[in-house]
Structures are given as C-alpha cells and as structure tokens.
Write a protein that holds these residues in place. Structure first.
Motif, PDB file in Angstrom:
ATOM      1  N   GLY B 374       0.773  -1.232   0.000  1.00 40.29           N
ATOM      2  CA  GLY B 374       0.000   0.000   0.000  1.00 40.29           C
ATOM      3  C   GLY B 374       0.806   1.285   0.000  1.00 40.29           C
ATOM      4  N   PHE B 377      -0.297   4.218  -2.056  1.00 38.89           N
ATOM      5  CA  PHE B 377      -1.320   5.151  -1.581  1.00 38.89           C
ATOM      6  C   PHE B 377      -0.764   6.071  -0.509  1.00 38.89           C
ATOM      7  CE2 PHE B 377      -3.434   1.134  -2.727  1.00 38.89           C
ATOM      8  CZ  PHE B 377      -4.120   1.590  -3.836  1.00 38.89           C
ATOM      9  N   GLU B 448      -4.862  -0.772   1.340  1.00 40.13           N
ATOM     10  CA  GLU B 448      -6.062   0.038   1.192  1.00 40.13           C
ATOM     11  C   GLU B 448      -5.683   1.479   0.862  1.00 40.13           C
ATOM     12  OE1 GLU B 448      -9.273  -1.339   2.010  1.00 40.13           O
ATOM     13  OE2 GLU B 448      -8.021  -3.125   1.736  1.00 40.13           O
ATOM     14  N   PRO B 449      -6.525   2.169   0.137  1.00 41.19           N
ATOM     15  CA  PRO B 449      -6.306   3.613  -0.033  1.00 41.19           C
ATOM     16  C   PRO B 449      -6.409   4.299   1.327  1.00 41.19           C
ATOM     17  CG  PRO B 449      -7.893   2.810  -1.621  1.00 41.19           C
ATOM     18  CD  PRO B 449      -7.659   1.689  -0.668  1.00 41.19           C
ATOM     19  N   THR B 453      -1.693  11.284   2.994  1.00 42.42           N
ATOM     20  CA  THR B 453      -0.428  10.825   2.423  1.00 42.42           C
ATOM     21  C   THR B 453       0.729  11.375   3.247  1.00 42.42           C
ATOM     22  OG1 THR B 453      -0.359  12.714   0.959  1.00 42.42           O
ATOM     23  CG2 THR B 453      -1.321  10.687   0.081  1.00 42.42           C
TER      24      THR B 453
END
Lengths: 101, 496
Positions: B374, B377, B448-449, B453
């Motif tokens: 992930g 993301f 997962e998104p 960030t």
C-alpha cells in the motif's frame, strides 16, 4: 650459488596455495587474515624473483606498494574484527551469519 | 609526460586530495556541535570544485607520469559518472535516518577518498596503479560498509567485505605477478607486447593470468562466481553506501576491465577497436560469455527468492553486471559504447531505486518487500517514481533502461556471434520482470487507499524526482548522451 628462477616460483606458488587453503578452511577471522598475508607474501616473493630475473627494479618497487597496502588492509580488518567481537563475542566466521534472507 | 607537466592534467585528483587533508585538519579544530554540517558543506563544495576542474581541464589524450595514468576522454567520461554518484550520495546523506546519530566526519572523508581511487581506476595504465587504485577503493568501502559501529549487521557486512576483498585482490595480484614475469615491465602496453610474442604452446600462461585477474575485477563488478559478498554487504551496509557501491565502484570496475583487458589481452593494441581480436589461442570471448550467462542467471534466479528489498536489489545489481558483461565478450567500439551508455543509465535507475528504499526506511523503517504494502497510496510522490525506476531496471519502454538494453543486445546481434548468449539475456530479462513487478504489485495493488499521504524531507523527494527525469528523458531522447559517449571513445594508446 644462484638459485634458479623456477625454484623460487615453485616456492611462491606453494606458499600461495597454502594461503588460499587457509582462507578457505580456517574458521577464525584472525587466522584467515594471516592466510591472506601468506598469499600476499608469496606474491612479493614472486615479484622479487621475476624482478631479479629481468634485471630491473620494477617488481621490487611493486613489492613496497603491496606491503604498504597489505598493512593498511589488515589494520582496517583488525579494527572491524574488534568491533564485531565487541558486539558478538566471537571471531569465528562460521558463527557470524545474521545476514540472510 | 614528465611529472611536472602531468600535474597540469591531474588537477581533479589533486583537488580531491587537498580537500581530504583539509577535512581531516578542520575536523580536529571544530567542536562536536555542528561538525557534521560543516564537514558536509565542505565535502559538497569539494565535489563541485572537482566538477569545475574536470570541466575546464583540457584532455590531452596522453599518458601522465611517465606512462602510469591516461588522461583521455574515456577516463573523463567515467570520472563524470563517479562524480555524479558521489554528489548524489553526499546530498542525501544528512536526510538518512540510519546515519542520524553518528559522527559523519569520517563518512564524508572516506567517500571522497573512494572517489579518488575510482578516478585512478578509470585511468590506470600500469599494473602498480591498477592494484593501488583497486585497494584505495576497497579499503575505503570496507570502512564505509561497517560505518554503523554498534549495528551487528553492519559489522558483519564489513567483515565479509574485507575477507572477500583481500582474498580476491590477493589472487589478482598473483595474476599481475605472472604478467610482470612475462613482460619484465609493469606497463600494460609492454605486457601486451610480451603476450603477443609468446612462444607457441605457452598460451596457458596468459590464460591463467587472465583468469586470476578476472577474479579481482570480477569481485569489483560482482561477477558470478565472485559475487558472494554482494548480498550480505548490500544488506548490512548503511543504505546510502549500498546505493553508492552498487553504482560507482561497479562503473569503475568496468572502466578498468574494458581498458586493461582490452589492451593487455588484445592482439592489436591500436585503439579504438572496430574489430577487437583477442590474443591468438586465448578463448577470451567464450570465457566472458560463460561468466556473463552465469552472472545474469544466478543474479536473477536468486533475486526472485529474496524478501528484503536491499538484498533483492543486490542480486539485481549482480544480474545487471551480467547484462553488461554480454557486450564485453566482443569488446569492439560498439560494445564499449553500449556498456558506457548502460552504465550512465543504470546510475540513475539504480540510485533512484535505492533512494526510494532510503525514504521508505526513513518513514516506516521497512526493509521487507511485504511491508511495502500500500505504499503507492501512502507516499505516491515516491512510489510512482519507484515504478519508473523498476520499469527501467526491467528494460521496458519508454524508459532509458530499454534503450540501454537494446544497445547491449545489438552488439551481439550485429557481430553475429554468441546468439545463445543473447537468448539467455532475453530470457533473463523476462525472469527479472517477475521480481521487479512484485514490488510494484505490493505497492499499488495490495493495501487500502488511505486518507492522509506522507511525505519525506523535500530534499529527498526532490532527489527522487530529479533522478526520475533522466530515466524518462533518455528513454525518448538519448542522442546527446550517445554523442557524448561517441566522443569519449578515445582510449589512450602510445601508437597514436
């Protein structure tokens, strides 16, 4: 009496083989370094012999550089062994295997 | 050229030495606080000054110091590669978490000295300089690999590095003795002459010397079967140093390999070699081809099985040495050009991938591939360039890696020799696709998104993005680099 070239080269290659076998089969890091020194000394012997055979000093000059660098290499090597010994309490290279997948 | 005349063309090396001495002196006189900063600034200045010196200094295309060092466009091209790699490593070092709590004075000093050693490696014309320069690079790298003194892995990696390094340079030295014994001189041109005039039936001597020298050179470029140190050292050393070792000393090893083997074991020392022919009776091409095939295959197959990103990149760098060795089998002008092009491109791709690994380690402390789940993301600004670096390393268009690989394969195809090696190379590229794409899949497909960030220090992000630009740009517009390499293909030879 002049020792013929091939006798000296034979001794040099014998010494070199002893050094190689020492590196491959000894387990103590310090002995391994000693074996590497034997290899380098065999090289020095061969250089001096060839230099004498050719009647110039190029090979003997090379020997000075080899000796200096061998000393520098061992100085660094021993420092690394000491630092490793502080952390792991061993200098047996077969017991040092934390790096693996 | 005499010693005094030579110093005029030896300016970059002299400047590096001067700055190294200056760093040692300044180190004594300033206090602990702020020392890292001062030394860092000074080292970065050194790199810039050396770069300016390298740029303005004329290239006479002659031998310096009574024939010990070559000042030719070939060595200059490689010096730019070393300088660029060193500059990038200097730039990112203060932002690397691994190095945070260490006194970095020696770190910067040794990087500078290793660069000096590589400068000499790229221009060596004498057996003594060959040995001396390899050892300057090696001893500096041993210290740098073990730089994290309290870290067991770093200690272990430097011990392994020292043992393998000293052992293989010992074997190489014995090979050099044999060459000296044959020629009675330490100049590689005299050695070539002696080898070319060997009496019938004594080709074995040349072959033994070649194999022994290949041990030393092969260790520097991590050629199978002299690659055993690579994964351990790459995993244990500080990541900045790993990045450095995977690029700069490897390029230096190739510079030495091309010049020294090309001249010493070639039938004709006049350069450039449109058609390079090895000494009669010496199976040079076949020998290198076998090493190249082994290096590619073992590097790629073992890379598949790795879970540590640094270890995987280590095996991938072994495989890349194999791709470049493919071209060494022929050693003609086209091969030299392809290898130099690939080294330049590889500099950006591989350094880029390692800088991304450093950023991930800074932010999350991960080294396992599965932990990278992930990341696409979480840190998109870093993950997307990583994708491009991995595309480049695999050799997919439109990246520069593709162009580089095309040139390497073209060498074999154009010469209509070693078809099997080209086939092995293509199959290996397919294998490498698997493990490079595994990272991409973990980063972008798994996980997962997330809402928020993360981003690292702007300097790191900027470095990653700056390294991405040439990888993309050289993939579509590479003629300037090719022109530069073509003009750098002049290797010193006393006959000219």
């Amino acid at each position: 009496m002049v020792v013929p070239l091939h006798h000296i080269i034979a001794i040099a290659s014998l010494l070199f083989s002893i050094g190689v076998l020492g590196v491959l089969f000894r387990r103590n890091a310090i002995i391994v370094f000693m074996s590497i020194e034997i290899m380098l000394n065999a090289v020095n012997l061969a250089f001096v012999a060839f230099s004498n055979y050719h009647g110039n000093v190029h090979g003997q000059v090379f020997v000075f550089f080899t000796m200096t660098l061998a000393a520098a290499e061992v100085a660094v090597g021993l420092a690394i062994i000491i630092s490793l010994f502080r952390n792991l309490q061993t200098s047996d290279i077969t017991e040092i295997h934390n790096l693996k997948n | 050229m005499t010693n005094l005349q030579s110093t005029a063309y030896f300016l970059p090396e002299l400047l590096i030495t001067g700055f190294a001495v200056l760093i040692v002196l300044i180190d004594v006189f300033i206090g602990r606080a702020g020392r890292n900063r001062v030394i860092w600034t000074l080292s970065l200045t050194a790199v810039v000054v050396v770069g300016v010196a390298l740029y303005v200094q004329p290239v006479p295309g002659e031998a310096l110091f009574y024939g010990s060092l070559a000042a030719d466009p070939f060595s200059r091209f490689f010096k730019w590669i070393f300088l660029l790699a060193t500059a990038i490593i200097y730039f990112i070092s203060p932002y690397t978490r691994q190095l945070k709590d260490t006194a970095q004075n020696e770190y910067y000093l040794f990087l500078l000295l290793v660069m000096l050693g590589m400068f000499l490696m790229a221009s060596a014309l004498d057996l003594i300089i060959i040995y001396l320069s390899i050892e300057i690079v090696s001893i500096g790298s041993f210290v740098l690999a073990g730089f994290l003194k309290s870290d067991r892995l770093s200690n272990e990696s430097s011990l392994k590095y020292v043992i393998y390094g000293a052992f293989s340079s010992g074997i190489m030295l014995y090979g050099l003795t044999l060459l000296f014994g044959l020629a009675g001189s330490t100049s590689i041109f005299d050695v070539q002459e002696a080898l070319a005039n060997l009496p019938q039936g004594s080709e074995l001597m040349a072959l033994v010397a070649l194999v022994m020298i290949l041990v030393g050179f092969g260790y520097k470029i991590s050629m199978v079967p002299f690659h055993f140190w690579t994964p351990d050292v790459y995993q244990g050393a500080p990541t900045t140093i790993t990045a450095y070792l995977s690029v700069a000393p490897k390029a230096a090893g190739f510079a030495l390999l091309l010049r020294v083997l090309g001249i010493t074991f070639g039938a004709d020392p006049s350069i450039p070699w449109e058609e390079w022919v090895p000494l009669t009776g010496l199976p040079f091409g076949v020998l290198i081809a076998v090493f190249a095939a082994l290096t590619m295959t073992i590097g790629n197959v073992l890379a598949i099985q790795q879970d540590s990103v640094k270890r995987m990149l280590a095996y991938s760098s072994v495989a890349h040495a194999g791709y470049m060795l493919m071209a060494v089998t022929l050693m003609n002008a086209q091969a030299l050009q392809a290898i130099m092009f690939y080294l330049a491109v590889y500099l950006f791709m591989n350094l880029g991938a390692f800088v991304v690994a450093i950023v991930v380690h800074n932010q999350f402390g991960y080294d396992d591939i599965d932990d990278w789940k992930g990341l696409g993301f979480k840190i998109p600004l870093i993950a997307v360039p990583m994708g491009i670096f991995l595309f480049g390393l695999t050799g997919l268009p439109p990246t520069a890696g593709f162009i580089g690989k095309v040139y390497l394969f073209a060498v074999l195809i154009a010469a209509k020799q070693f078809w099997w090696l080209a086939v092995v190379g293509v199959l290996n590229s397919v294998v490498s696709l698997y493990y490079y794409m595994r990272i991409l899949k973990v980063m972008f497909m798994d996980g997962e998104p997330v809402d928020k960030t993360v981003s690292d220090h702007p300097a790191m992000t900027a470095t990653v993005l700056a390294l991405m630009v040439p990888v993309l740009l050289l993939g579509v517009y590479w003629s300037p680099l090719l022109e530069l390499i073509r003009s750098s293909l002049r290797i010193f030879s006393p006959g000219l």
